[in-house]
Design a protein around this motif. Structure first.
Motif, PDB file in Angstrom:
ATOM      1  N   LEU A   1     -67.585 -45.496  70.108  1.00  0.00           N
ATOM      2  CA  LEU A   1     -67.015 -46.441  69.156  1.00  0.00           C
ATOM      3  C   LEU A   1     -66.101 -47.412  69.884  1.00  0.00           C
ATOM      4  O   LEU A   1     -65.219 -46.983  70.634  1.00  0.00           O
ATOM      5  N   MET A   2     -66.282 -48.697  69.640  1.00  0.00           N
ATOM      6  CA  MET A   2     -65.455 -49.700  70.297  1.00  0.00           C
ATOM      7  C   MET A   2     -63.988 -49.533  69.943  1.00  0.00           C
ATOM      8  O   MET A   2     -63.109 -49.697  70.796  1.00  0.00           O
ATOM      9  N   GLU A   3     -63.708 -49.196  68.683  1.00  0.00           N
ATOM     10  CA  GLU A   3     -62.319 -49.058  68.237  1.00  0.00           C
ATOM     11  C   GLU A   3     -61.608 -47.894  68.914  1.00  0.00           C
ATOM     12  O   GLU A   3     -60.370 -47.824  68.900  1.00  0.00           O
ATOM     13  N   HIS A   4     -62.357 -46.990  69.502  1.00  0.00           N
ATOM     14  CA  HIS A   4     -61.796 -45.847  70.227  1.00  0.00           C
ATOM     15  C   HIS A   4     -62.478 -45.770  71.596  1.00  0.00           C
ATOM     16  O   HIS A   4     -63.067 -44.759  71.967  1.00  0.00           O
ATOM     17  N   PHE A   5     -62.355 -46.880  72.322  1.00  0.00           N
ATOM     18  CA  PHE A   5     -63.084 -47.039  73.572  1.00  0.00           C
ATOM     19  C   PHE A   5     -62.647 -46.016  74.618  1.00  0.00           C
ATOM     20  O   PHE A   5     -63.482 -45.421  75.307  1.00  0.00           O
ATOM     21  N   GLU A   6     -61.362 -45.801  74.724  1.00  0.00           N
ATOM     22  CA  GLU A   6     -60.874 -44.865  75.744  1.00  0.00           C
ATOM     23  C   GLU A   6     -61.279 -43.429  75.423  1.00  0.00           C
ATOM     24  O   GLU A   6     -61.719 -42.687  76.320  1.00  0.00           O
ATOM     25  N   GLU A   7     -61.166 -43.036  74.153  1.00  0.00           N
ATOM     26  CA  GLU A   7     -61.635 -41.699  73.766  1.00  0.00           C
ATOM     27  C   GLU A   7     -63.134 -41.555  74.028  1.00  0.00           C
ATOM     28  O   GLU A   7     -63.598 -40.484  74.456  1.00  0.00           O
ATOM     29  N   SER A   8     -63.872 -42.640  73.788  1.00  0.00           N
ATOM     30  CA  SER A   8     -65.313 -42.616  74.051  1.00  0.00           C
ATOM     31  C   SER A   8     -65.605 -42.363  75.522  1.00  0.00           C
ATOM     32  O   SER A   8     -66.501 -41.575  75.869  1.00  0.00           O
ATOM     33  N   LEU A   9     -64.848 -43.033  76.397  1.00  0.00           N
ATOM     34  CA  LEU A   9     -65.062 -42.851  77.830  1.00  0.00           C
ATOM     35  C   LEU A   9     -64.725 -41.438  78.285  1.00  0.00           C
ATOM     36  O   LEU A   9     -65.385 -40.887  79.171  1.00  0.00           O
ATOM     37  N   ILE A  10     -63.712 -40.851  77.678  1.00  0.00           N
ATOM     38  CA  ILE A  10     -63.359 -39.468  78.029  1.00  0.00           C
ATOM     39  C   ILE A  10     -64.483 -38.520  77.619  1.00  0.00           C
ATOM     40  O   ILE A  10     -64.859 -37.618  78.381  1.00  0.00           O
ATOM     41  N   LEU A  11     -65.048 -38.726  76.429  1.00  0.00           N
ATOM     42  CA  LEU A  11     -66.178 -37.897  76.001  1.00  0.00           C
ATOM     43  C   LEU A  11     -67.371 -38.095  76.937  1.00  0.00           C
ATOM     44  O   LEU A  11     -68.071 -37.131  77.277  1.00  0.00           O
ATOM     45  N   LEU A  12     -67.600 -39.335  77.350  1.00  0.00           N
ATOM     46  CA  LEU A  12     -68.691 -39.614  78.276  1.00  0.00           C
ATOM     47  C   LEU A  12     -68.462 -38.931  79.618  1.00  0.00           C
ATOM     48  O   LEU A  12     -69.367 -38.313  80.185  1.00  0.00           O
ATOM     49  N   LYS A  13     -67.248 -39.045  80.130  1.00  0.00           N
ATOM     50  CA  LYS A  13     -66.901 -38.407  81.409  1.00  0.00           C
ATOM     51  C   LYS A  13     -67.167 -36.904  81.347  1.00  0.00           C
ATOM     52  O   LYS A  13     -67.710 -36.313  82.282  1.00  0.00           O
ATOM     53  N   ASP A  14     -66.806 -36.310  80.236  1.00  0.00           N
ATOM     54  CA  ASP A  14     -67.008 -34.873  80.077  1.00  0.00           C
ATOM     55  C   ASP A  14     -68.498 -34.532  80.010  1.00  0.00           C
ATOM     56  O   ASP A  14     -68.955 -33.580  80.662  1.00  0.00           O
ATOM     57  N   ALA A  15     -69.251 -35.327  79.247  1.00  0.00           N
ATOM     58  CA  ALA A  15     -70.675 -35.044  79.083  1.00  0.00           C
ATOM     59  C   ALA A  15     -71.453 -35.243  80.376  1.00  0.00           C
ATOM     60  O   ALA A  15     -72.421 -34.528  80.650  1.00  0.00           O
ATOM     61  N   LEU A  16     -71.034 -36.212  81.195  1.00  0.00           N
ATOM     62  CA  LEU A  16     -71.749 -36.535  82.431  1.00  0.00           C
ATOM     63  C   LEU A  16     -71.165 -35.848  83.661  1.00  0.00           C
ATOM     64  O   LEU A  16     -71.711 -35.983  84.756  1.00  0.00           O
ATOM     65  N   CYS A  17     -70.056 -35.155  83.479  1.00  0.00           N
ATOM     66  CA  CYS A  17     -69.375 -34.495  84.596  1.00  0.00           C
ATOM     67  C   CYS A  17     -68.949 -35.522  85.653  1.00  0.00           C
ATOM     68  O   CYS A  17     -69.118 -35.329  86.853  1.00  0.00           O
ATOM     69  N   TRP A  18     -68.393 -36.632  85.186  1.00  0.00           N
ATOM     70  CA  TRP A  18     -67.877 -37.663  86.071  1.00  0.00           C
ATOM     71  C   TRP A  18     -66.397 -37.434  86.349  1.00  0.00           C
ATOM     72  O   TRP A  18     -65.766 -36.553  85.777  1.00  0.00           O
ATOM     73  N   GLU A  19     -65.861 -38.260  87.236  1.00  0.00           N
ATOM     74  CA  GLU A  19     -64.444 -38.232  87.558  1.00  0.00           C
ATOM     75  C   GLU A  19     -63.715 -39.351  86.815  1.00  0.00           C
ATOM     76  O   GLU A  19     -64.334 -40.327  86.361  1.00  0.00           O
ATOM     77  N   MET A  20     -62.395 -39.256  86.725  1.00  0.00           N
ATOM     78  CA  MET A  20     -61.610 -40.302  86.080  1.00  0.00           C
ATOM     79  C   MET A  20     -61.787 -41.637  86.797  1.00  0.00           C
ATOM     80  O   MET A  20     -61.819 -42.702  86.158  1.00  0.00           O
ATOM     81  N   ASP A  21     -61.947 -41.607  88.103  1.00  0.00           N
ATOM     82  CA  ASP A  21     -62.176 -42.834  88.871  1.00  0.00           C
ATOM     83  C   ASP A  21     -63.417 -43.589  88.390  1.00  0.00           C
ATOM     84  O   ASP A  21     -63.489 -44.812  88.505  1.00  0.00           O
ATOM     85  N   ASP A  22     -64.384 -42.855  87.863  1.00  0.00           N
ATOM     86  CA  ASP A  22     -65.651 -43.466  87.466  1.00  0.00           C
ATOM     87  C   ASP A  22     -65.551 -44.283  86.190  1.00  0.00           C
ATOM     88  O   ASP A  22     -66.439 -45.098  85.911  1.00  0.00           O
ATOM     89  N   ILE A  23     -64.511 -44.081  85.387  1.00  0.00           N
ATOM     90  CA  ILE A  23     -64.440 -44.751  84.080  1.00  0.00           C
ATOM     91  C   ILE A  23     -63.270 -45.727  83.973  1.00  0.00           C
ATOM     92  O   ILE A  23     -62.939 -46.183  82.882  1.00  0.00           O
TER      93      ILE A  23
ATOM     94  N   GLY B   1     -61.063 -31.105  72.014  1.00  0.00           N
ATOM     95  CA  GLY B   1     -59.658 -30.703  71.918  1.00  0.00           C
ATOM     96  C   GLY B   1     -58.757 -31.906  71.775  1.00  0.00           C
ATOM     97  O   GLY B   1     -58.708 -32.754  72.671  1.00  0.00           O
ATOM     98  N   ARG B   2     -58.062 -32.010  70.641  1.00  0.00           N
ATOM     99  CA  ARG B   2     -57.223 -33.195  70.374  1.00  0.00           C
ATOM    100  C   ARG B   2     -56.121 -33.348  71.423  1.00  0.00           C
ATOM    101  O   ARG B   2     -55.869 -34.454  71.906  1.00  0.00           O
ATOM    102  N   LYS B   3     -55.472 -32.268  71.760  1.00  0.00           N
ATOM    103  CA  LYS B   3     -54.367 -32.347  72.723  1.00  0.00           C
ATOM    104  C   LYS B   3     -54.876 -32.761  74.099  1.00  0.00           C
ATOM    105  O   LYS B   3     -54.280 -33.621  74.764  1.00  0.00           O
ATOM    106  N   GLN B   4     -55.987 -32.153  74.501  1.00  0.00           N
ATOM    107  CA  GLN B   4     -56.573 -32.520  75.791  1.00  0.00           C
ATOM    108  C   GLN B   4     -56.994 -33.987  75.792  1.00  0.00           C
ATOM    109  O   GLN B   4     -56.818 -34.708  76.785  1.00  0.00           O
ATOM    110  N   MET B   5     -57.543 -34.455  74.663  1.00  0.00           N
ATOM    111  CA  MET B   5     -57.959 -35.847  74.556  1.00  0.00           C
ATOM    112  C   MET B   5     -56.758 -36.782  74.699  1.00  0.00           C
ATOM    113  O   MET B   5     -56.817 -37.791  75.416  1.00  0.00           O
ATOM    114  N   GLU B   6     -55.669 -36.489  74.035  1.00  0.00           N
ATOM    115  CA  GLU B   6     -54.472 -37.333  74.125  1.00  0.00           C
ATOM    116  C   GLU B   6     -53.969 -37.414  75.559  1.00  0.00           C
ATOM    117  O   GLU B   6     -53.589 -38.488  76.047  1.00  0.00           O
ATOM    118  N   GLU B   7     -53.958 -36.273  76.249  1.00  0.00           N
ATOM    119  CA  GLU B   7     -53.492 -36.255  77.635  1.00  0.00           C
ATOM    120  C   GLU B   7     -54.411 -37.075  78.536  1.00  0.00           C
ATOM    121  O   GLU B   7     -53.947 -37.828  79.409  1.00  0.00           O
TER     122      GLU B   7
END
Length: 424
Positions: free
Chosen positions: A252-274, A324-330
């Protein structure tokens, strides 16, 4: 005074006639210049994956609440991004281009232009260098989605993702960005054409009108569906179900950063990648705020997109809960902190600037017809050498980045030159 007004109207009329002729002739020229004859009728299977990285493990462990074990995961590199219009997709494609280039992955790019002959339904022969059985890792340019044809280009275990936007905001953005290439809008009287349109859309809309798809349920159209159906038609529900089955993550564009975190988790990427900078965004002064009345009318007019958005908004937050909401916020806070650090390192003045203030032509974004409303960036003059390459890639607009990667864009560039000649 009257003569001056008549001259201005005459000039405007000439421009519109010229643009109309170009809008008709250029697509025809596209079609005639890309006819392909394939004498090989043997259809070879697409390999499971063509990456030398397949099976290689990431150095990080899956410790999120969405992953109950601590097993080491392998980064996924086979990705299909269905690039929707006016949804921050240009920002996301920069992430994919950098990732693919970094890991020497094979892109399925279009041939001669920056999209897969949109709005035509995607065909595998639109891919530059396509051969039956040849393997590609990443596909990410604009297309009108056609699942069976896409599946003949990418590996069987490809990760499918896309991004949606609030349909009212999307309609406003699309109406203003594409208005000059939609003849249906040319004759709407008054200054506020969008408000006039929304108060009586059937008066100004024709399903068969040239480029009319930009004005109604654009998301649904991008997915290859009939955007003129009634929202209560059973085919709409069936299509949403098929989309949900095909795409592993709908961001979702309105939650772009949360979207990238979900993508990173699903693809097993690093924070540097997003890490990202916002690309292809309009100047705030050109973005009118929808009134509650117009927002409601925009949602009614784009009722299929609204149904689509509400469905995937629900599944999106289910994924966030599982993560996890808390993990997502962090994680979102870390992503914002890392991005803010790069803004200081990379961007002159720490903010975007109007097109006329961009020093380097290589950083000049593609503008909508008739305007220069899209902002860009200036690279810091004294950027740290250790970050110079990363900064430049993160700030490079899509057209220039595709050119750097060797994509054949001669038709896109020709259209750009024509626009300059007629001062559009």
């Amino acid at each position: 005074m009257l003569q001056k007004q008549e001259r201005q109207w005459w000039q405007l009329g000439v421009k519109r006639v010229a643009v109309g002729c170009l809008l008709i002739s250029v697509p025809l020229f596209y079609a005639l210049s890309t006819i392909q004859i394939n004498f090989n009728t043997t259809e070879l299977p697409v390999p499971l994956s063509c990456s030398s990285r397949t099976g290689q493990s990431s150095s990080r462990e899956n410790t999120n609440s969405s992953q109950q074990d601590n097993t080491v995961c392998a980064p996924k590199v086979d990705i299909m991004f269905m690039k929707t219009h006016k949804t921050a997709s240009s920002t996301f494609i920069n992430i994919l281009l950098r990732f693919g280039e970094k890991h020497n992955l094979k892109f399925a790019f279009p041939n001669s232009r920056n999209d897969f002959y949109y709005p035509s339904s995607f065909q595998r022969t639109y891919v530059q260098g396509y051969q039956s059985g040849r393997c590609f890792n990443i596909m990410c340019n604009h297309m009108r989605f056609n699942a069976p044809e896409v599946a003949k280009v990418l590996p069987r275990d490809t990760f499918y993702t896309t991004i949606l936007r609030d349909p009212a905001e999307l309609f406003e953005s699309s109406f203003h960005y594409f208005g000059h290439v939609v003849p249906l809008t040319w004759w709407i009287p008054g200054e506020d054409k969008m408000a006039k349109f929304l108060r009586d859309p059937k008066q100004y809309f024709s399903p068969g009108g040239f480029s009319s798809f930009y004005l109604k349920n654009l998301l649904f159209f991008d997915f290859g569906q009939d955007n003129t159906l009634d929202a209560d038609d059973q085919r709409v529900e069936d299509s949403i179900r098929v989309i949900a089955e095909r795409f592993h993550l709908v961001m979702l564009m309105e939650h772009f950063e949360e979207s990238l975190i979900l993508l990173k988790d699903a693809l097993c990427w690093e924070m540097d990648d997003i890490l990202f900078f916002k690309l292809n965004s309009r100047m705030k002064s050109t973005v009118p705020k929808l009134t509650p009345e117009l927002r409601e009318k925009a949602l009614q007019w784009n009722s299929i997109d609204w149904k689509l958005y509400k469905h995937f908004n629900l599944t999106f937050w289910e994924k966030v809960e599982a993560y996890g909401r808390k993990q997502m916020e962090e994680d979102v806070e870390e992503l914002r902190r890392r991005n803010a650090e790069l803004v200081k390192i990379c961007i002159e003045g720490g903010h975007s600037v109007e097109a006329g203030s961009i020093h380097d032509a290589a950083m000049q974004p593609w503008q909508p017809v008739g305007e220069k409303s899209i902002e860009g960036y200036n690279l810091n003059r004294n950027v740290d050498k250790a970050y110079e390459e990363l900064c430049r890639k993160m700030l490079t607009p899509e057209i220039q980045y595709l050119t750097d990667l060797g994509v054949n864009l001669w038709l896109t560039k020709l259209w750009g030159r024509v626009r300059k000649i007629i001062n559009w």
